[in-house]
Write a protein that holds these residues in place. Structure first.
Motif, PDB file in Angstrom:
ATOM      1  N   GLU A   1       0.893  -1.189   0.079  1.00  0.00           N
ATOM      2  CA  GLU A   1       0.034   0.115  -0.267  1.00  0.00           C
ATOM      3  C   GLU A   1       0.817   1.221   0.048  1.00  0.00           C
ATOM      4  O   GLU A   1       1.831   1.430   0.602  1.00  0.00           O
ATOM      5  N   ASP A   2       0.445   2.082  -0.958  1.00  0.00           N
ATOM      6  CA  ASP A   2       1.309   3.356  -1.037  1.00  0.00           C
ATOM      7  C   ASP A   2       0.897   4.599   0.060  1.00  0.00           C
ATOM      8  O   ASP A   2      -0.160   4.165   0.815  1.00  0.00           O
ATOM      9  N   PRO A   3       1.702   5.598   0.256  1.00  0.00           N
ATOM     10  CA  PRO A   3       1.102   6.725   1.278  1.00  0.00           C
ATOM     11  C   PRO A   3      -0.257   7.079   0.846  1.00  0.00           C
ATOM     12  O   PRO A   3      -0.710   7.431   1.859  1.00  0.00           O
ATOM     13  N   LYS A   4      -0.598   7.257  -0.196  1.00  0.00           N
ATOM     14  CA  LYS A   4      -1.826   7.740  -0.596  1.00  0.00           C
ATOM     15  C   LYS A   4      -3.118   6.864  -0.049  1.00  0.00           C
ATOM     16  O   LYS A   4      -3.998   7.437   0.606  1.00  0.00           O
ATOM     17  N   TYR A   5      -2.708   5.528  -0.253  1.00  0.00           N
ATOM     18  CA  TYR A   5      -3.669   4.538   0.212  1.00  0.00           C
ATOM     19  C   TYR A   5      -3.723   4.526   1.955  1.00  0.00           C
ATOM     20  O   TYR A   5      -5.016   4.696   2.315  1.00  0.00           O
ATOM     21  N   CYS A   6      -2.737   4.588   2.418  1.00  0.00           N
ATOM     22  CA  CYS A   6      -2.618   4.852   4.012  1.00  0.00           C
ATOM     23  C   CYS A   6      -3.568   6.064   4.382  1.00  0.00           C
ATOM     24  O   CYS A   6      -4.178   6.088   5.473  1.00  0.00           O
ATOM     25  N   ALA A   7      -3.070   7.301   3.670  1.00  0.00           N
ATOM     26  CA  ALA A   7      -3.736   8.653   3.899  1.00  0.00           C
ATOM     27  C   ALA A   7      -5.287   8.516   3.985  1.00  0.00           C
ATOM     28  O   ALA A   7      -6.160   8.908   4.832  1.00  0.00           O
ATOM     29  N   GLU A   8      -5.894   7.630   2.800  1.00  0.00           N
ATOM     30  CA  GLU A   8      -7.262   7.578   2.690  1.00  0.00           C
ATOM     31  C   GLU A   8      -7.732   6.696   4.038  1.00  0.00           C
ATOM     32  O   GLU A   8      -9.045   6.986   4.469  1.00  0.00           O
ATOM     33  N   MET A   9      -7.130   5.576   4.345  1.00  0.00           N
ATOM     34  CA  MET A   9      -7.535   4.873   5.436  1.00  0.00           C
ATOM     35  C   MET A   9      -7.738   5.745   6.743  1.00  0.00           C
ATOM     36  O   MET A   9      -8.521   5.526   7.848  1.00  0.00           O
ATOM     37  N   MET A  10      -6.658   6.505   7.002  1.00  0.00           N
ATOM     38  CA  MET A  10      -6.588   7.343   7.806  1.00  0.00           C
ATOM     39  C   MET A  10      -7.735   8.308   8.394  1.00  0.00           C
ATOM     40  O   MET A  10      -7.829   9.061   9.607  1.00  0.00           O
ATOM     41  N   LYS A  11      -8.636   8.356   7.449  1.00  0.00           N
ATOM     42  CA  LYS A  11      -9.841   9.222   7.357  1.00  0.00           C
ATOM     43  C   LYS A  11     -10.902   8.284   8.381  1.00  0.00           C
ATOM     44  O   LYS A  11     -11.842   9.050   8.923  1.00  0.00           O
ATOM     45  N   LEU A  12     -10.356   6.947   8.234  1.00  0.00           N
ATOM     46  CA  LEU A  12     -11.645   6.038   9.114  1.00  0.00           C
ATOM     47  C   LEU A  12     -11.030   5.573  10.232  1.00  0.00           C
ATOM     48  O   LEU A  12     -12.024   5.332  11.315  1.00  0.00           O
ATOM     49  N   ALA A  13      -9.971   5.224  10.391  1.00  0.00           N
ATOM     50  CA  ALA A  13      -9.267   4.437  11.464  1.00  0.00           C
ATOM     51  C   ALA A  13      -7.923   4.861  11.443  1.00  0.00           C
ATOM     52  O   ALA A  13      -7.150   5.738  10.699  1.00  0.00           O
ATOM     53  N   LYS A  14      -7.289   4.428  12.707  1.00  0.00           N
ATOM     54  CA  LYS A  14      -5.763   4.615  13.026  1.00  0.00           C
ATOM     55  C   LYS A  14      -5.163   3.560  12.077  1.00  0.00           C
ATOM     56  O   LYS A  14      -5.696   2.357  11.806  1.00  0.00           O
ATOM     57  N   VAL A  15      -3.821   3.960  11.408  1.00  0.00           N
ATOM     58  CA  VAL A  15      -3.318   3.085  10.568  1.00  0.00           C
ATOM     59  C   VAL A  15      -1.817   2.459  11.159  1.00  0.00           C
ATOM     60  O   VAL A  15      -1.055   3.175  11.516  1.00  0.00           O
ATOM     61  N   ILE A  16      -1.640   1.356  10.954  1.00  0.00           N
ATOM     62  CA  ILE A  16      -0.384   0.486  11.229  1.00  0.00           C
ATOM     63  C   ILE A  16      -0.163  -0.126  10.018  1.00  0.00           C
ATOM     64  O   ILE A  16      -0.492  -0.911   9.349  1.00  0.00           O
ATOM     65  N   LYS A  17       1.260   0.518   9.575  1.00  0.00           N
ATOM     66  CA  LYS A  17       1.752   0.176   8.087  1.00  0.00           C
ATOM     67  C   LYS A  17       3.109  -0.746   8.493  1.00  0.00           C
ATOM     68  O   LYS A  17       3.850  -0.655   9.346  1.00  0.00           O
TER      69      LYS A  17
END
Length: 208
Positions: free
Chosen positions: A85-101
């Motif tokens: 997953e790229d940073p843009k994908y992570c940023a999109e998911m961070m709108k809904l939940a905390k992200v652990i990459k």
């Protein structure tokens, strides 16, 4: 110290784990995993999770809409991304939940790879193996001394009951917890509660 137990998919085992004091549990939505939760069982399994448990959905290169809908449907607190997953994908998911990459670490891993992901809530440094997590193998944690960035991280990869001293001896300013899975299993998806109780009794754990 945070402690997350990953790969849960048995209702009774989830409640036993809760009674043992675990408040951060991982649920795998990657169909190539041995701990994958079948679609028809998800409502039952996720519905059994007590409210004060932090639910972590684990995804590997999942379609973005699928991941988002899963977070909303099951009210996930975190997503753990184990793919490319790229940073843009992570940023999109961070709108809904905390992200652990998650990153798969070996002797040639460059921590510069994590620079673009420093906006994530946590990083997870796992052992590089044949599967996307749950390989049951460890790497040399001394490698992590080369991590010089700001986002806090968790360690995963083959952690077992005999690793208490190793965990307590490990020091890094950004080390905040561990993620355990196969090292405490009776079979894939079923955890040995007694071993987890003994293990965690030596560690100071957090749910946040």
């Amino acid at each position: 110290m945070k402690i997350k137990v990953c790969g849960m998919r048995n209702q009774e085992n989830i409640l036993q784990l809760y009674d043992a004091g675990i408040r951060m549990m991982g649920f795998i939505f990657y169909d190539q995993s041995k701990r994958y939760i079948d679609i028809e069982k998800r409502d039952l399994i996720l519905g059994a999770v007590p409210r004060d448990v932090k639910k972590v959905g684990v995804f590997v290169n999942a379609d973005l809409d699928f991941a988002k809908n899963t977070v909303i449907t099951y009210n996930l607190d975190y997503v753990q991304l184990h793919g490319d997953e790229d940073p843009k994908y992570c940023a999109e998911m961070m709108k809904l939940a905390k992200v652990i990459k998650a990153f798969n670490v070996d002797t040639v891993f460059s921590f510069d790879t994590t620079i673009a992901y420093q906006n994530c809530d946590y990083l997870l440094f796992d052992a590089k193996g044949a599967e996307r997590g749950g390989n049951g193998i460890q790497y040399n944690w001394n490698i992590l001394k080369d991590y010089k960035y700001e986002t806090p991280f968790l360690i995963s990869g083959g952690i077992g009951p005999d690793d208490v001293d190793k965990i307590l001896a490990f020091a890094h300013p950004k080390f905040v917890g561990i993620d355990i899975n196969s090292g405490f299993e009776i079979e894939p998806g079923l955890k040995n509660i007694d071993k987890i109780k003994t293990f965690t009794s030596y560690l100071k754990c957090s749910t946040q």
